[in-house]
Design a protein around this motif. Structure first.
Motif, PDB file in Angstrom:
ATOM      1  N   GLN A  86      -7.351   2.531  14.794  1.00  0.00           N
ATOM      2  CA  GLN A  86      -6.068   2.203  14.177  1.00  0.00           C
ATOM      3  C   GLN A  86      -6.325   1.595  12.804  1.00  0.00           C
ATOM      4  OE1 GLN A  86      -3.519   0.110  16.901  1.00  0.00           O
ATOM      5  NE2 GLN A  86      -2.354  -0.789  15.221  1.00  0.00           N
ATOM      6  N   ASN A  87      -5.874   2.267  11.779  1.00  0.00           N
ATOM      7  CA  ASN A  87      -6.146   1.786  10.419  1.00  0.00           C
ATOM      8  C   ASN A  87      -5.135   0.737   9.958  1.00  0.00           C
ATOM      9  OD1 ASN A  87      -8.328   3.412  10.301  1.00  0.00           O
ATOM     10  ND2 ASN A  87      -7.440   4.958   8.953  1.00  0.00           N
ATOM     11  N   ARG A  88      -3.881   1.086   9.984  1.00  0.00           N
ATOM     12  CA  ARG A  88      -2.859   0.131   9.572  1.00  0.00           C
ATOM     13  C   ARG A  88      -1.522   0.491  10.214  1.00  0.00           C
ATOM     14  NH1 ARG A  88      -1.577  -0.075   3.475  1.00  0.00           N
ATOM     15  NH2 ARG A  88       0.366  -0.994   4.232  1.00  0.00           N
ATOM     16  N   THR A  89      -0.679  -0.494  10.306  1.00  0.00           N
ATOM     17  CA  THR A  89       0.648  -0.284  10.896  1.00  0.00           C
ATOM     18  C   THR A  89       1.702  -0.784   9.920  1.00  0.00           C
ATOM     19  OG1 THR A  89      -0.222  -0.581  13.132  1.00  0.00           O
ATOM     20  CG2 THR A  89       2.147  -0.831  12.854  1.00  0.00           C
ATOM     21  N   ASP A  90       2.660   0.060   9.632  1.00  0.00           N
ATOM     22  CA  ASP A  90       3.735  -0.314   8.701  1.00  0.00           C
ATOM     23  C   ASP A  90       5.079  -0.300   9.424  1.00  0.00           C
ATOM     24  OD1 ASP A  90       2.048  -0.502   6.406  1.00  0.00           O
ATOM     25  OD2 ASP A  90       1.966   1.680   6.358  1.00  0.00           O
ATOM     26  N   LEU A  91       5.880  -1.278   9.102  1.00  0.00           N
ATOM     27  CA  LEU A  91       7.239  -1.364   9.643  1.00  0.00           C
ATOM     28  C   LEU A  91       8.215  -1.297   8.469  1.00  0.00           C
ATOM     29  CD1 LEU A  91       9.292  -1.978  11.928  1.00  0.00           C
ATOM     30  CD2 LEU A  91       8.841  -4.402  11.529  1.00  0.00           C
ATOM     31  N   VAL A  92       9.079  -0.307   8.502  1.00  0.00           N
ATOM     32  CA  VAL A  92      10.069  -0.145   7.434  1.00  0.00           C
ATOM     33  C   VAL A  92      11.452  -0.397   8.030  1.00  0.00           C
ATOM     34  CG1 VAL A  92      11.041   1.451   5.742  1.00  0.00           C
ATOM     35  CG2 VAL A  92       8.620   1.598   6.343  1.00  0.00           C
ATOM     36  N   VAL A  93      12.199  -1.271   7.395  1.00  0.00           N
ATOM     37  CA  VAL A  93      13.535  -1.634   7.905  1.00  0.00           C
ATOM     38  C   VAL A  93      14.560  -1.381   6.808  1.00  0.00           C
ATOM     39  CG1 VAL A  93      14.926  -3.475   8.910  1.00  0.00           C
ATOM     40  CG2 VAL A  93      12.456  -3.438   9.301  1.00  0.00           C
ATOM     41  N   TRP A  94      15.667  -0.797   7.195  1.00  0.00           N
ATOM     42  CA  TRP A  94      16.718  -0.584   6.200  1.00  0.00           C
ATOM     43  C   TRP A  94      18.083  -0.577   6.875  1.00  0.00           C
ATOM     44  CZ3 TRP A  94      13.893   3.220   8.385  1.00  0.00           C
ATOM     45  CH2 TRP A  94      14.538   4.361   8.831  1.00  0.00           C
ATOM     46  N   GLN A  95      19.070  -0.717   6.048  1.00  0.00           N
ATOM     47  CA  GLN A  95      20.445  -0.766   6.555  1.00  0.00           C
ATOM     48  C   GLN A  95      21.190   0.455   6.049  1.00  0.00           C
ATOM     49  OE1 GLN A  95      22.295  -4.553   5.840  1.00  0.00           O
ATOM     50  NE2 GLN A  95      23.379  -4.374   7.776  1.00  0.00           N
ATOM     51  N   PRO A  96      21.456   1.418   6.902  1.00  0.00           N
ATOM     52  CA  PRO A  96      22.148   2.620   6.448  1.00  0.00           C
ATOM     53  C   PRO A  96      23.567   2.272   6.027  1.00  0.00           C
ATOM     54  CG  PRO A  96      21.225   2.902   8.662  1.00  0.00           C
ATOM     55  CD  PRO A  96      21.178   1.452   8.341  1.00  0.00           C
ATOM     56  N   PRO A  97      23.959   2.670   4.841  1.00  0.00           N
ATOM     57  CA  PRO A  97      25.324   2.364   4.417  1.00  0.00           C
ATOM     58  C   PRO A  97      26.327   3.174   5.225  1.00  0.00           C
ATOM     59  CG  PRO A  97      24.230   3.759   2.814  1.00  0.00           C
ATOM     60  CD  PRO A  97      23.213   3.423   3.846  1.00  0.00           C
ATOM     61  N   GLY A  98      27.180   2.476   5.966  1.00  0.00           N
ATOM     62  CA  GLY A  98      28.212   3.168   6.743  1.00  0.00           C
ATOM     63  C   GLY A  98      27.640   4.017   7.855  1.00  0.00           C
ATOM     64  N   GLY A  99      26.538   3.595   8.433  1.00  0.00           N
ATOM     65  CA  GLY A  99      25.920   4.391   9.493  1.00  0.00           C
ATOM     66  C   GLY A  99      24.790   5.217   8.918  1.00  0.00           C
ATOM     67  N   ASN A 100      24.146   5.989   9.750  1.00  0.00           N
ATOM     68  CA  ASN A 100      22.987   6.732   9.280  1.00  0.00           C
ATOM     69  C   ASN A 100      23.275   8.218   9.095  1.00  0.00           C
ATOM     70  OD1 ASN A 100      23.150   7.696  11.825  1.00  0.00           O
ATOM     71  ND2 ASN A 100      21.291   6.692  12.581  1.00  0.00           N
ATOM     72  N   PHE A 114       5.135   3.161  11.498  1.00  0.00           N
ATOM     73  CA  PHE A 114       4.124   4.169  11.184  1.00  0.00           C
ATOM     74  C   PHE A 114       2.739   3.573  11.445  1.00  0.00           C
ATOM     75  CE2 PHE A 114       7.759   4.892   8.374  1.00  0.00           C
ATOM     76  CZ  PHE A 114       8.068   6.206   8.671  1.00  0.00           C
ATOM     77  N   VAL A 115       1.980   4.220  12.264  1.00  0.00           N
ATOM     78  CA  VAL A 115       0.639   3.734  12.598  1.00  0.00           C
ATOM     79  C   VAL A 115      -0.377   4.779  12.141  1.00  0.00           C
ATOM     80  CG1 VAL A 115      -0.875   2.893  14.433  1.00  0.00           C
ATOM     81  CG2 VAL A 115       1.611   2.638  14.650  1.00  0.00           C
ATOM     82  N   ALA A 116      -1.210   4.402  11.178  1.00  0.00           N
ATOM     83  CA  ALA A 116      -2.245   5.329  10.698  1.00  0.00           C
ATOM     84  C   ALA A 116      -3.463   5.235  11.614  1.00  0.00           C
ATOM     85  CB  ALA A 116      -2.646   4.977   9.269  1.00  0.00           C
ATOM     86  N   VAL A 117      -3.941   6.384  12.068  1.00  0.00           N
ATOM     87  CA  VAL A 117      -5.114   6.403  12.945  1.00  0.00           C
ATOM     88  C   VAL A 117      -6.128   7.418  12.411  1.00  0.00           C
ATOM     89  CG1 VAL A 117      -3.890   5.703  15.044  1.00  0.00           C
ATOM     90  CG2 VAL A 117      -4.038   8.120  14.457  1.00  0.00           C
ATOM     91  N   ARG A 118      -7.372   7.201  12.775  1.00  0.00           N
ATOM     92  CA  ARG A 118      -8.421   8.159  12.414  1.00  0.00           C
ATOM     93  C   ARG A 118      -9.215   8.508  13.668  1.00  0.00           C
ATOM     94  NH1 ARG A 118     -11.031   9.844   7.903  1.00  0.00           N
ATOM     95  NH2 ARG A 118      -9.942   8.352   6.587  1.00  0.00           N
ATOM     96  N   ASN A 119      -9.466   9.778  13.816  1.00  0.00           N
ATOM     97  CA  ASN A 119     -10.262  10.236  14.950  1.00  0.00           C
ATOM     98  C   ASN A 119     -11.741   9.988  14.630  1.00  0.00           C
ATOM     99  OD1 ASN A 119     -11.640  11.564  16.944  1.00  0.00           O
ATOM    100  ND2 ASN A 119     -10.671  13.565  16.610  1.00  0.00           N
ATOM    101  N   THR A 120     -12.334   9.061  15.323  1.00  0.00           N
ATOM    102  CA  THR A 120     -13.727   8.686  15.038  1.00  0.00           C
ATOM    103  C   THR A 120     -14.721   9.440  15.916  1.00  0.00           C
ATOM    104  OG1 THR A 120     -13.523   6.876  16.626  1.00  0.00           O
ATOM    105  CG2 THR A 120     -13.074   6.358  14.312  1.00  0.00           C
TER     106      THR A 120
END
Lengths: 298, 174
Positions: A86-100, A114-120
């Motif tokens: 597991q290389n890194r994990t990113d969390l993206v949060v946003w507020q959809p205007p008027g729903g998504n 998003f979790v970046a992984v590499r096959n070792t």
């Protein structure tokens, strides 16, 4: 359209057949123990067990002597060690205007993991997306949400990078704001196993971004290698300057022939990406098993 | 070669445990069938537009679950996924599937909303599956992915597209 759910409920008026006897008949067709014969098998096994215990008692009393060595065959490991680092994990949060755009309105918070992984390892690895999962823990510790992780691609070659993707981009979380995610951490559970080299893979190249009504959409070229691929879902991740994944764009593509590039344009972005945000991109195409013909085109 | 009583006991123990486990599996599979069989059949009927395909897919999925026994951890998810695959495979095999018409049949005749089912039949197979699971069974994207074998990303794409197409087909485009 608003009463689509109500209209579908009218399906409940349909009479349905009782198929259980048919199910049992089909199940027993090629089973060593028929469903109806299970109890008899159990009784027979118990009788044999009593006889064997009697024999063991005789052995214990010295009446009968048997060799005591018992050989057992080794059992295969049920939990092979994951070869995905597991290389890194990113969390993206946003507020959809008027729903998504899909839920048709309302407020709430959407997020993506998003979790970046590499096959070792030296071989191909398949991510079990039914067992891989994530949990988002708030700064105070309580779990905010959890869910399953998809993978792009699900089968990752030796040395290759892939991403595990999760989130609630379809159903927003109500009653909270993006600020509630401050200091949140993501716990990831990845389950994978070694698999044979796939007969067909798909390479994504020439990724570009184009502005659409609800954000950025990705364009590019997909090329099948090894064999024809009837149906794939293309995922393109937008990666910022600092390496953080900012969002993804998704789109289906049909009828890839080996060695013949086919252009694609994603049709759905899960985050409101802006032009200039994407310093680089990661593209992968996941052949879908659910190819049930494409009657009518997508 | 003489038999080891310990070896024999071990194997008997296995047989007993396997038998007990199988009885337990049968009970679990039947319970899932009693709970979900009806809704599964209706969902498959809306998906395939054919009573025979729906019945065959349900029966085969549950029969396979019985045969596989304790190898299946989550019977409920497994049979849903298997049933949709079987039905989809049958639709694919029947290359004569004609879009835009709901075949006649006892179940269809009894259904009051022919317009809806007819519109569903005009969607692609993938769109049909996700739309039926979402709107009839209230499945979330995650749950649809689990039941169909599609990735969650693909489910979102098909749901979005299928919904738009239904809107047009039902004359509700705004």
């Amino acid at each position: 359209m608003s009463d689509l759910r109500t209209r579908f409920r009218s399906l409940d008026d349909l009479r349905t057949p009782d198929l259980w006897s048919e199910i049992e008949a089909r199940a027993t067709a090629d089973r060593p123990f028929g469903v109806g014969g299970l109890r008899w098998a159990l009784i027979a096994a118990l009788l044999l067990l009593i006889l064997a215990l009697a024999g063991a008692a005789m052995l214990g009393s010295g009446v009968v002597r048997w060799p005591l060595a018992v050989e057992t065959s080794p059992r295969p490991s049920m939990n092979p060690q994951s070869s995905l680092a597991q290389n890194r994990t990113d969390l993206v949060v946003w507020q959809p205007p008027g729903g998504n755009g899909l839920t048709g309105g309302g407020t709430g918070v959407s997020y993506a993991v998003f979790v970046a992984v590499r096959n070792t390892s030296n071989g191909w690895v398949h991510v079990d997306t039914f067992k891989s999962s994530y949990s988002i823990l708030s700064r105070g510790g309580p779990q905010m949400d959890r869910g399953a992780l998809g993978a792009v691609p699900e089968t990752i070659g030796p040395g290759q990078v892939g991403y595990l993707v999760g989130g609630n981009t379809y159903q927003t979380m109500k009653g909270i704001t993006p600020a509630d995610f401050a200091g949140a951490t993501v716990s990831v559970h990845i389950v994978s196993s070694a698999v044979a080299t796939p007969t067909a893979t798909v390479v994504i190249s020439g990724i570009g971004w184009t502005k659409g009504g609800t954000g950025l959409f990705a364009t590019g070229v997909a090329t099948a290698d090894g064999a024809a691929v009837p149906y794939v879902v293309v995922n393109v991740l937008c990666i910022g300057k600092d390496g953080k994944v900012l969002g993804e764009a998704v789109g289906p593509l049909h009828d890839l022939l080996p060695g013949k590039p086919k252009t694609f344009e994603t049709e759905y972005a899960t985050a409101r990406l802006k032009a200039g945000q994407c310093a680089s991109a990661f593209g992968a195409a996941q052949p879908e098993n659910f190819d049930m013909g494409n009657h009518g085109g997508l | 070669l003489p038999l080891s009583p310990f070896g024999a006991n071990r194997s008997l123990y296995d047989i007993v445990m396997i038998s007990v486990a199988r009885d337990s599996v049968v009970g679990e599979v039947e319970a899932v069938y009693r709970q979900e069989g009806g809704r599964m059949w209706r969902a498959l009927y809306a998906y395939a537009g054919d009573e025979e395909v729906a019945s065959d897919a349900v029966a085969d999925a549950f029969a396979q679950a019985l045969r596989r026994g304790s190898a299946i951890r989550d019977v409920r998810s497994w049979v849903w996924r298997a049933a949709f695959r079987i039905a989809g495979g049958e639709l694919k095999r029947r290359s004569t599937v004609v879009l835009g018409g709901m075949p006649e049949g006892a179940a269809f005749d009894a259904h009051p909303d022919a317009q809806l089912l007819d519109a569903v039949q005009r969607l692609t197979t993938q769109q049909r599956a996700v739309v039926v699971l979402h709107y009839y069974l209230d499945c979330s994207v995650r749950d649809i992915a689990r039941r169909t074998g599609l990735s969650a990303l693909a489910v979102r794409a098909h749901l979005s597209r299928g919904r738009k197409r239904l809107r047009v087909l039902l004359g509700d485009e705004r």
